[in-house]
Design an enzyme around this catalytic site. Structure first.
Site, PDB file in Angstrom:
ATOM      1  CE  LYS A 115      -4.150  -2.142   1.799  1.00 13.65           C
ATOM      2  NZ  LYS A 115      -5.162  -2.304   2.828  1.00 13.65           N
ATOM      3  CD  GLU A 199      -4.637   5.427   4.475  1.00 13.58           C
ATOM      4  OE1 GLU A 199      -4.155   4.783   3.546  1.00 13.58           O
ATOM      5  OE2 GLU A 199      -5.829   5.315   4.819  1.00 13.58           O
ATOM      6  NE  ARG A 291      -8.385  -9.264  -4.191  1.00 14.55           N
ATOM      7  CZ  ARG A 291      -9.547  -8.863  -3.688  1.00 14.55           C
ATOM      8  NH1 ARG A 291     -10.676  -9.210  -4.281  1.00 14.55           N
ATOM      9  NH2 ARG A 291      -9.597  -8.093  -2.619  1.00 14.55           N
TER      10      ARG A 291
HETATM   11  P1  ADP Z   1      -8.321  -3.823   2.717  1.00 19.83           P
HETATM   12  O1  ADP Z   1      -7.059  -3.981   1.931  1.00 19.83           O
HETATM   13  O2  ADP Z   1      -8.382  -4.688   3.899  1.00 19.83           O
HETATM   14  O3  ADP Z   1      -9.529  -3.859   1.834  1.00 19.83           O
HETATM   15  P2  ADP Z   1      -8.592  -0.932   2.759  1.00 19.83           P
HETATM   16  O4  ADP Z   1      -7.403  -0.058   2.829  1.00 19.83           O
HETATM   17  O5  ADP Z   1      -9.250  -1.085   1.440  1.00 19.83           O
HETATM   18  O6  ADP Z   1      -8.203  -2.362   3.318  1.00 19.83           O
HETATM   19  O7  ADP Z   1      -9.670  -0.462   3.831  1.00 19.83           O
HETATM   20  C1  ADP Z   1     -10.797  -1.232   4.139  1.00 19.83           C
HETATM   21  C2  ADP Z   1     -11.868  -0.371   4.778  1.00 19.83           C
HETATM   22  O8  ADP Z   1     -11.369   0.257   5.980  1.00 19.83           O
HETATM   23  C3  ADP Z   1     -12.342   0.796   3.934  1.00 19.83           C
HETATM   24  O9  ADP Z   1     -13.361   0.413   3.029  1.00 19.83           O
HETATM   25  C4  ADP Z   1     -12.832   1.786   4.976  1.00 19.83           C
HETATM   26  O10 ADP Z   1     -14.127   1.478   5.425  1.00 19.83           O
HETATM   27  C5  ADP Z   1     -11.854   1.568   6.109  1.00 19.83           C
HETATM   28  N1  ADP Z   1     -10.723   2.529   6.008  1.00 19.83           N
HETATM   29  C6  ADP Z   1      -9.507   2.256   5.500  1.00 19.83           C
HETATM   30  N2  ADP Z   1      -8.707   3.342   5.551  1.00 19.83           N
HETATM   31  C7  ADP Z   1      -9.446   4.332   6.088  1.00 19.83           C
HETATM   32  C8  ADP Z   1      -9.188   5.706   6.415  1.00 19.83           C
HETATM   33  N3  ADP Z   1      -8.012   6.263   6.181  1.00 19.83           N
HETATM   34  N4  ADP Z   1     -10.196   6.425   6.975  1.00 19.83           N
HETATM   35  C9  ADP Z   1     -11.399   5.864   7.210  1.00 19.83           C
HETATM   36  N5  ADP Z   1     -11.699   4.587   6.932  1.00 19.83           N
HETATM   37  C10 ADP Z   1     -10.740   3.813   6.383  1.00 19.83           C
HETATM   38  P1  ADP Z   2     -13.194  -7.572  -2.221  1.00 20.39           P
HETATM   39  O1  ADP Z   2     -12.035  -6.650  -2.113  1.00 20.39           O
HETATM   40  O2  ADP Z   2     -13.296  -8.325  -3.477  1.00 20.39           O
HETATM   41  O3  ADP Z   2     -14.428  -6.893  -1.813  1.00 20.39           O
HETATM   42  P2  ADP Z   2     -12.650  -8.936   0.267  1.00 20.39           P
HETATM   43  O4  ADP Z   2     -11.819  -7.858   0.850  1.00 20.39           O
HETATM   44  O5  ADP Z   2     -13.957  -9.254   0.888  1.00 20.39           O
HETATM   45  O6  ADP Z   2     -12.885  -8.750  -1.267  1.00 20.39           O
HETATM   46  O7  ADP Z   2     -11.762 -10.238   0.189  1.00 20.39           O
HETATM   47  C1  ADP Z   2     -12.162 -11.362  -0.523  1.00 20.39           C
HETATM   48  C2  ADP Z   2     -11.462 -12.573   0.015  1.00 20.39           C
HETATM   49  O8  ADP Z   2     -10.071 -12.469  -0.162  1.00 20.39           O
HETATM   50  C3  ADP Z   2     -11.681 -12.791   1.506  1.00 20.39           C
HETATM   51  O9  ADP Z   2     -11.705 -14.178   1.732  1.00 20.39           O
HETATM   52  C4  ADP Z   2     -10.450 -12.163   2.121  1.00 20.39           C
HETATM   53  O10 ADP Z   2     -10.189 -12.692   3.384  1.00 20.39           O
HETATM   54  C5  ADP Z   2      -9.409 -12.496   1.093  1.00 20.39           C
HETATM   55  N1  ADP Z   2      -8.316 -11.524   1.026  1.00 20.39           N
HETATM   56  C6  ADP Z   2      -8.382 -10.288   0.485  1.00 20.39           C
HETATM   57  N2  ADP Z   2      -7.181  -9.678   0.547  1.00 20.39           N
HETATM   58  C7  ADP Z   2      -6.332 -10.543   1.130  1.00 20.39           C
HETATM   59  C8  ADP Z   2      -4.937 -10.506   1.476  1.00 20.39           C
HETATM   60  N3  ADP Z   2      -4.151  -9.447   1.223  1.00 20.39           N
HETATM   61  N4  ADP Z   2      -4.411 -11.586   2.078  1.00 20.39           N
HETATM   62  C9  ADP Z   2      -5.175 -12.665   2.330  1.00 20.39           C
HETATM   63  N5  ADP Z   2      -6.470 -12.760   2.030  1.00 20.39           N
HETATM   64  C10 ADP Z   2      -7.051 -11.729   1.443  1.00 20.39           C
END
Ligand code: ADP
Ligand code: ADP
Ligand code: MG
Length: 472
Positions: A115, A199, A291
């Site tokens: 990230k 962040e 993906r």
């Molecule tokens: P992941 O890789 O687990 O999907 P993300 O960085 O996409 O992680 O964040 C997942 C969720 O966490 C976001 O959809 C949001 O709801 C919350 N989130 C992440 N970063 C922030 C932020 N800087 N401020 C507020 N909410 C956040």
């Molecule tokens: P999307 O981003 O498609 O909305 P999710 O965040 O719900 O998906 O993740 C989909 C699946 O992939 C879940 O089973 C989640 O635990 C897995 N997953 C997503 N990112 C990672 C990661 N960086 N490492 C391991 N598992 C992951």
């Protein structure tokens, strides 16, 4: 075009990919663990091979999977989501063994999976990112100093995080100090990497993401946005396309930003650029997922484009068939992630036998699932057991149709989140399309419902019909 594809996944997404292969005249090879011997993807694929006793190890073993792909004469591997889908080493070995990985190359996966690297690339290209660390944090003092200059609340995040894990909000220096080691330990456990960063916490944001397709011939298009603000613990529950909360101008802006983000990193294949939208209407790049996403279905519903088919065509080296102008959207689509969890018991995961499964039908209704009547849900995997996707011409209609489809869908034997979604549909904020990522936490009353209807509409109607007939 690819001829034979190994699907390095399980569950509904494996079935989804097998269906695309079947329609394209491509042979499919499934893999399964002992625990998955009776799984639907095993029955649906042209061939299926066991990859071991352990419920997880086989799905996570790049060499074993690639060797199997070679032995079975596959020329492509589709990784689905989760498992090895964002594993750069896996994509790299595929390339070296002359197997087409259906996704971007290892270098892009590596860069976007980190990230910090992703943020740096976006900043350089002029895509606004959430204010925060330049790089990974070295120690808690650096975190405290940075948080002081950004202002609280802040988010501590795992640099290689995903699936909503390894993220913690810190409202003050005490919480930051307390969470610092915790997030490191969570990141190490979940992702095998200890790097974390910080962040600014965007308070009550909306999660807006854009579906992108890029080919090997320099073309990138978008399939509009999805609103994934209905989340619990940073994990998505309900997704909507397009966002009912954006103006046409905002939509155009964020879709253009996403194309810029993809082009900046020379992206290839399907991808998603995730943004947060704050209350002053600023969009901030959050991360890019390299993906197919769980919620790709709703973009398919509004555009009519089969994203998995496009992924396979792009991986086969074909150019994207449509121009941006040829892609139009129609209506609204909502996806409900039906999880095997008890919403009224803190979403505790539930397992066991599905004693009866009845798929909902009717206009505008799609289910992507791998369950069937008599299927035993193993306790080893993700709790999402079905996706209900509902489409209608306008927002009011899609809500009404969703309510009907949730009733229509019957899953007996285990507790699921289906009943909770019925409550969410009743909420005025949801109906008026005014919600952000705090919706679930700020509506605890929606979890206090009674399941008065023990039988579904369908079962009740059948029972009534039989009774009426008997009385004649
Ligand atoms: P992941 O890789 O687990 O999907 P993300 O960085 O996409 O992680 O964040 C997942 C969720 O966490 C976001 O959809 C949001 O709801 C919350 N989130 C992440 N970063 C922030 C932020 N800087 N401020 C507020 N909410 C956040
Ligand atoms: P999307 O981003 O498609 O909305 P999710 O965040 O719900 O998906 O993740 C989909 C699946 O992939 C879940 O089973 C989640 O635990 C897995 N997953 C997503 N990112 C990672 C990661 N960086 N490492 C391991 N598992 C992951
Ligand atoms: Mg994300």
């Amino acid at each position: 075009m690819l001829q034979k594809i190994l699907i390095a996944n399980r569950g509904e997404i494996a079935v989804r990919i097998i269906r695309a292969c079947a329609e394209m005249g491509i042979l499919s090879v499934a893999i399964f663990s002992e625990a998955d011997r009776n799984a639907l993807h095993v029955k649906k694929a042209d061939e299926a091979h066991c990859v071991g006793e352990d419920p997880l190890a086989g799905y996570l073993n790049p060499h074993k999977i690639i060797n199997l792909a070679k032995e079975t004469g596959c020329d492509g591997i589709h990784p689905g989501y989760g498992f090895l889908s964002e594993n750069a080493q896996f994509a790299d070995i595929c390339a070296r063994r002359n197997i087409q990985f259906i996704g971007p190359n290892a270098e892009i996966i590596q860069q976007m999976g980190d990230k910090i690297a992703a943020r740096q690339a976006m900043k350089k290209a002029g895509v606004p990112v959430v204010p925060g660390s330049e790089g990974n944090l070295d120690n808690v003092d650096e975190a405290l100093k940075l948080a002081d200059s950004i202002g609280y609340p802040v988010m501590l995040k795992a640099t290689s995080g995903g699936g909503g894990r390894g993220i913690r909000r810190c409202n003050n220096p005490e919480e930051l100090e307390k969470n610092y080691d915790r997030v490191i330990s969570e990141a190490t456990k979940a992702f095998g990497r200890a790097e974390i960063f910080l962040e600014k916490c965007i308070v009550n944001p909306r999660h807006i993401e854009v579906q992108i397709l890029s080919d090997n011939h320099g073309k990138t298009i978008h399939l509009f946005e999805r609103d994934c603000s209905i989340q619990r613990r940073n994990q998505k529950l309900i997704e909507i396309a397009p966002s009912p909360q954006l103006t046409e101008k905002q939509r155009e802006y964020v879709c253009t930003l996403a194309i810029k983000a993809a082009e900046t990193v020379n992206y290839v294949n399907a991808g998603t650029v995730e943004f947060l939208l704050d209350n002053e209407n600023n969009f901030y790049f959050m991360e890019m997922n390299t993906r197919v996403q769980v919620e790709h279905t709703i973009s398919e519903a509004i555009t009519g484009i089969d994203i998995v088919e496009e992924q396979i065509r792009i991986a086969s080296g074909l150019p994207i068939r449509f121009s941006q102008e040829q892609i139009s959207k129609r209506g609204y689509a909502i996806q409900f992630r039906v999880n095997a969890e008890d919403p009224r018991n803190d979403f505790l995961p539930t397992f066991g036998r599905i004693t009866r499964y009845y798929a909902p039908g009717g206009p505008g209704v799609r289910t992507d699932t791998a369950i069937y009547t008599g299927y035993d849900i193993p306790p080893f995997y993700d709790s999402m057991i079905a996706k209900l996707i509902v489409w209608a011409l306008d927002w009011e209609d899609v809500i009404a149709r969703s309510d009907r489809a949730l009733d229509d869908m019957e899953i007996s034997g285990i507790k699921t989140t289906k009943s909770y979604y019925k409550q969410i549909l009743k909420s005025p904020e949801f109906q008026q399309a005014k919600f952000n990522t705090s919706f679930v936490d700020t509506h605890p009353e929606l979890l206090r419902y009674s399941e008065k209807r023990s039988k579904s509409h369908v079962a009740t109607a059948i029972a009534a019909a039989i009774a009426a007939h008997a009385g004649l």
